[in-house]
Design a protein around this motif. Sequence first.
Motif, PDB file in Angstrom:
ATOM      1  N   ASN A  85       0.803  -1.213   0.000  1.00 27.39           N
ATOM      2  CA  ASN A  85       0.000   0.000   0.000  1.00 27.39           C
ATOM      3  C   ASN A  85       0.841   1.270   0.000  1.00 27.39           C
ATOM      4  O   ASN A  85       0.296   2.360   0.081  1.00 27.39           O
ATOM      5  N   LEU A  86       2.167   1.122  -0.070  1.00 26.85           N
ATOM      6  CA  LEU A  86       3.010   2.308  -0.057  1.00 26.85           C
ATOM      7  C   LEU A  86       2.932   3.019  -1.399  1.00 26.85           C
ATOM      8  O   LEU A  86       2.824   2.394  -2.453  1.00 26.85           O
ATOM      9  N   PRO A  87       2.986   4.365  -1.394  1.00 28.56           N
ATOM     10  CA  PRO A  87       2.868   5.110  -2.653  1.00 28.56           C
ATOM     11  C   PRO A  87       4.089   4.937  -3.528  1.00 28.56           C
ATOM     12  O   PRO A  87       5.204   4.723  -3.054  1.00 28.56           O
ATOM     13  N   THR A  88       3.904   5.049  -4.819  1.00 29.80           N
ATOM     14  CA  THR A  88       4.993   4.965  -5.787  1.00 29.80           C
ATOM     15  C   THR A  88       4.873   6.126  -6.766  1.00 29.80           C
ATOM     16  O   THR A  88       3.822   6.767  -6.890  1.00 29.80           O
ATOM     17  N   SER A  89       5.960   6.391  -7.466  1.00 27.79           N
ATOM     18  CA  SER A  89       5.950   7.478  -8.433  1.00 27.79           C
ATOM     19  C   SER A  89       5.301   7.029  -9.736  1.00 27.79           C
ATOM     20  O   SER A  89       4.926   5.889  -9.912  1.00 27.79           O
ATOM     21  N   GLU A  90       5.203   7.965 -10.685  1.00 24.80           N
ATOM     22  CA  GLU A  90       4.549   7.641 -11.949  1.00 24.80           C
ATOM     23  C   GLU A  90       5.357   6.625 -12.743  1.00 24.80           C
ATOM     24  O   GLU A  90       4.813   5.710 -13.354  1.00 24.80           O
ATOM     25  N   VAL A  91       6.681   6.783 -12.731  1.00 28.72           N
ATOM     26  CA  VAL A  91       7.514   5.842 -13.480  1.00 28.72           C
ATOM     27  C   VAL A  91       7.473   4.474 -12.835  1.00 28.72           C
ATOM     28  O   VAL A  91       7.337   3.456 -13.494  1.00 28.72           O
ATOM     29  N   SER A  92       7.578   4.422 -11.487  1.00 31.48           N
ATOM     30  CA  SER A  92       7.601   3.131 -10.801  1.00 31.48           C
ATOM     31  C   SER A  92       6.274   2.419 -10.894  1.00 31.48           C
ATOM     32  O   SER A  92       6.224   1.186 -10.858  1.00 31.48           O
ATOM     33  N   SER A  93       5.165   3.180 -10.990  1.00 31.27           N
ATOM     34  CA  SER A  93       3.861   2.520 -11.073  1.00 31.27           C
ATOM     35  C   SER A  93       3.680   1.767 -12.373  1.00 31.27           C
ATOM     36  O   SER A  93       2.912   0.821 -12.447  1.00 31.27           O
ATOM     37  N   SER A  94       4.392   2.179 -13.442  1.00 35.34           N
ATOM     38  CA  SER A  94       4.251   1.518 -14.729  1.00 35.34           C
ATOM     39  C   SER A  94       5.397   0.566 -15.050  1.00 35.34           C
ATOM     40  O   SER A  94       5.247  -0.307 -15.880  1.00 35.34           O
ATOM     41  N   LEU A  95       6.540   0.733 -14.396  1.00 34.60           N
ATOM     42  CA  LEU A  95       7.714  -0.073 -14.710  1.00 34.60           C
ATOM     43  C   LEU A  95       8.201  -0.875 -13.516  1.00 34.60           C
ATOM     44  O   LEU A  95       8.430  -2.077 -13.619  1.00 34.60           O
ATOM     45  N   TYR A  96       8.353  -0.241 -12.359  1.00 33.87           N
ATOM     46  CA  TYR A  96       8.942  -0.895 -11.209  1.00 33.87           C
ATOM     47  C   TYR A  96       7.887  -1.644 -10.394  1.00 33.87           C
ATOM     48  O   TYR A  96       6.756  -1.190 -10.275  1.00 33.87           O
ATOM     49  N   PRO A  97       8.268  -2.768  -9.798  1.00 37.72           N
ATOM     50  CA  PRO A  97       7.334  -3.469  -8.897  1.00 37.72           C
ATOM     51  C   PRO A  97       7.314  -2.802  -7.523  1.00 37.72           C
ATOM     52  O   PRO A  97       8.080  -1.875  -7.243  1.00 37.72           O
TER      53      PRO A  97
ATOM     54  N   ASN B 276      21.079   3.455 -19.546  1.00 37.18           N
ATOM     55  CA  ASN B 276      20.531   4.347 -20.564  1.00 37.18           C
ATOM     56  C   ASN B 276      19.170   4.866 -20.081  1.00 37.18           C
ATOM     57  O   ASN B 276      18.164   4.163 -20.146  1.00 37.18           O
ATOM     58  N   GLU B 277      19.150   6.067 -19.559  1.00 31.71           N
ATOM     59  CA  GLU B 277      17.919   6.623 -18.988  1.00 31.71           C
ATOM     60  C   GLU B 277      16.843   6.865 -20.043  1.00 31.71           C
ATOM     61  O   GLU B 277      15.653   6.783 -19.745  1.00 31.71           O
ATOM     62  N   VAL B 278      17.250   7.142 -21.277  1.00 32.30           N
ATOM     63  CA  VAL B 278      16.267   7.390 -22.339  1.00 32.30           C
ATOM     64  C   VAL B 278      15.477   6.105 -22.625  1.00 32.30           C
ATOM     65  O   VAL B 278      14.240   6.122 -22.729  1.00 32.30           O
ATOM     66  N   LEU B 279      16.167   4.983 -22.720  1.00 35.32           N
ATOM     67  CA  LEU B 279      15.479   3.720 -22.960  1.00 35.32           C
ATOM     68  C   LEU B 279      14.605   3.315 -21.769  1.00 35.32           C
ATOM     69  O   LEU B 279      13.540   2.721 -21.944  1.00 35.32           O
ATOM     70  N   VAL B 280      15.050   3.659 -20.570  1.00 34.90           N
ATOM     71  CA  VAL B 280      14.260   3.331 -19.373  1.00 34.90           C
ATOM     72  C   VAL B 280      12.935   4.073 -19.390  1.00 34.90           C
ATOM     73  O   VAL B 280      11.872   3.499 -19.127  1.00 34.90           O
ATOM     74  N   ARG B 281      12.974   5.370 -19.704  1.00 34.53           N
ATOM     75  CA  ARG B 281      11.727   6.153 -19.746  1.00 34.53           C
ATOM     76  C   ARG B 281      10.830   5.709 -20.904  1.00 34.53           C
ATOM     77  O   ARG B 281       9.598   5.702 -20.776  1.00 34.53           O
ATOM     78  N   LYS B 282      11.447   5.337 -22.008  1.00 32.99           N
ATOM     79  CA  LYS B 282      10.649   4.862 -23.135  1.00 32.99           C
ATOM     80  C   LYS B 282       9.971   3.531 -22.793  1.00 32.99           C
ATOM     81  O   LYS B 282       8.798   3.319 -23.121  1.00 32.99           O
ATOM     82  N   GLN B 283      10.702   2.645 -22.098  1.00 34.05           N
ATOM     83  CA  GLN B 283      10.111   1.373 -21.693  1.00 34.05           C
ATOM     84  C   GLN B 283       9.021   1.574 -20.653  1.00 34.05           C
ATOM     85  O   GLN B 283       8.035   0.829 -20.610  1.00 34.05           O
ATOM     86  N   ALA B 284       9.159   2.593 -19.800  1.00 33.64           N
ATOM     87  CA  ALA B 284       8.128   2.874 -18.797  1.00 33.64           C
ATOM     88  C   ALA B 284       6.831   3.342 -19.460  1.00 33.64           C
ATOM     89  O   ALA B 284       5.733   3.026 -18.985  1.00 33.64           O
ATOM     90  N   LYS B 285       6.936   4.077 -20.576  1.00 32.86           N
ATOM     91  CA  LYS B 285       5.738   4.539 -21.269  1.00 32.86           C
ATOM     92  C   LYS B 285       5.118   3.435 -22.121  1.00 32.86           C
ATOM     93  O   LYS B 285       3.897   3.376 -22.264  1.00 32.86           O
ATOM     94  N   ASN B 286       5.960   2.565 -22.693  1.00 31.19           N
ATOM     95  CA  ASN B 286       5.462   1.479 -23.540  1.00 31.19           C
ATOM     96  C   ASN B 286       5.745   0.122 -22.869  1.00 31.19           C
ATOM     97  O   ASN B 286       6.441  -0.730 -23.420  1.00 31.19           O
TER      98      ASN B 286
ATOM     99  N   LEU C 196      18.512  -2.539 -22.812  1.00 33.72           N
ATOM    100  CA  LEU C 196      18.219  -2.738 -21.391  1.00 33.72           C
ATOM    101  C   LEU C 196      18.641  -4.113 -20.888  1.00 33.72           C
ATOM    102  O   LEU C 196      18.439  -4.410 -19.705  1.00 33.72           O
ATOM    103  N   GLN C 197      19.217  -4.929 -21.768  1.00 36.65           N
ATOM    104  CA  GLN C 197      19.662  -6.248 -21.329  1.00 36.65           C
ATOM    105  C   GLN C 197      20.982  -6.142 -20.570  1.00 36.65           C
ATOM    106  O   GLN C 197      21.734  -5.176 -20.716  1.00 36.65           O
TER     107      GLN C 197
ATOM    108  N   TYR D 160      14.881  -3.238 -11.091  1.00 36.64           N
ATOM    109  CA  TYR D 160      13.826  -4.246 -11.216  1.00 36.64           C
ATOM    110  C   TYR D 160      12.706  -3.744 -12.118  1.00 36.64           C
ATOM    111  O   TYR D 160      12.414  -2.549 -12.158  1.00 36.64           O
ATOM    112  N   THR D 161      12.078  -4.679 -12.794  1.00 39.75           N
ATOM    113  CA  THR D 161      10.838  -4.405 -13.506  1.00 39.75           C
ATOM    114  C   THR D 161       9.877  -5.561 -13.256  1.00 39.75           C
ATOM    115  O   THR D 161      10.291  -6.639 -12.815  1.00 39.75           O
ATOM    116  N   ARG D 162       8.606  -5.347 -13.533  1.00 40.73           N
ATOM    117  CA  ARG D 162       7.585  -6.330 -13.160  1.00 40.73           C
ATOM    118  C   ARG D 162       7.386  -7.404 -14.227  1.00 40.73           C
ATOM    119  O   ARG D 162       6.977  -8.513 -13.923  1.00 40.73           O
TER     120      ARG D 162
END
Length: 382
Positions: A6-18, A99-109, A119-120, A212-214
């Motif tokens: 139940n802990l809050p997460t940011s916008e990026v973590s809510s879509s990418l991080y567990p 690569n932060e650009v690929l991380v943000r792109k993966q979070a959106k898609n 990202l491998q 980590y990612t989900r």
Amino acid sequence: MSFYSNLPTSEVSSSLYPTIFEIVSSQEIDALLPASVRYILTNYWIARHPNKITLAINNYFQEWFQVLLKGIVEWHHIKEYNSTFVDRFYGLQRFNCSNEVLVRKQAKNNNTKVWPPGLQFTKGQKRVVFIQKVIVPYLKDRLDELESKWVAQSTFQEQRNDKRNLIRRFVTHVYPVFKKSWYLLDLFTKLLFLAGRIGSVSFLEYLFKIEYTRAVLPLSGGDARPKSVSQANRPQRQNLYALVSRFQRILANVGNTSAYLGSQFFPAFIFMLRVYQWWTTQDLGAKLQRKLNDIDKDIPRTNNKTDGKGKSTGTDCPICHQRIQNACVLETGYAACYPCALDHLTNNEGKCPVTGKKLLGCTYDKELQKWKVVTGVRKLLI
């Protein structure tokens, strides 16, 4: 632990991080699995058939299970899926976040079915994850054993200036400080993860850009590797080559079937382990409850008969022959003064002052060399 989810997460973590709940759950299962396997082997095989082979299997359990067997399984999953065995079961995957650009792109898609090559894991990151999951826990257990052993020995032995003593000083003085410092760094990293600043849950992962990612995605665009143009235009194999190709396809299907059966067996094994743990706990509790309920069964009651003059003898202590003060009852059912009962039982081998029977609740302490009252006497509130 359930409050983690139940802990809050940011916008990026809510879509990418567990959530931290998923990661902590996988880590607890990872720590539970070796202990459970060793418990089952010890109680149902080694304890029943003790010999040199079984004792060696038990003594070197950490080497053959946690290092050799677990190392092979973990390296396969790290190499093929960028994930460990338990993390893959939980649907978790690690990736290279340099690569932060690929991380943000993966979070959106995040619904894509293809794992981005950028990202491998690199070869160095694969080795870091392997060391973190296999080598570090083994070394930590061994160093903890040496620390507890040498700290106990140092209290009774004099210190000598030799090479072996330098190693002891390192293990007993430097290692505990390093372990506490590393624990604080890991704790600070977890707090940053909860705040949504990073996707790493340990300081080592943060140093080597591992997060980590989900989702567990394939490392290539399809299940099979892409064929080159020359392979695509090659004519169909005949004779011996056709048999070899067919045999390779059969082996690939067997591997996929084995992986599927393993993925189904692991959750079933964890579920059965939980059921067995609950069953043994309930069975032990029921046995203890039955013993407590039957502890007063078939025990004679206190003798409350009166003598010829009408004087009650049940209110007199059978030890001091005076009116009972601070009453208690023995296992045989007779009442007495509590101080008198303790003094009599400890000085008379735990025997009842009336019947002369040895009380089950009285045991002989070999270290103190005297009798001790455990459960043979119960105080009464009158």
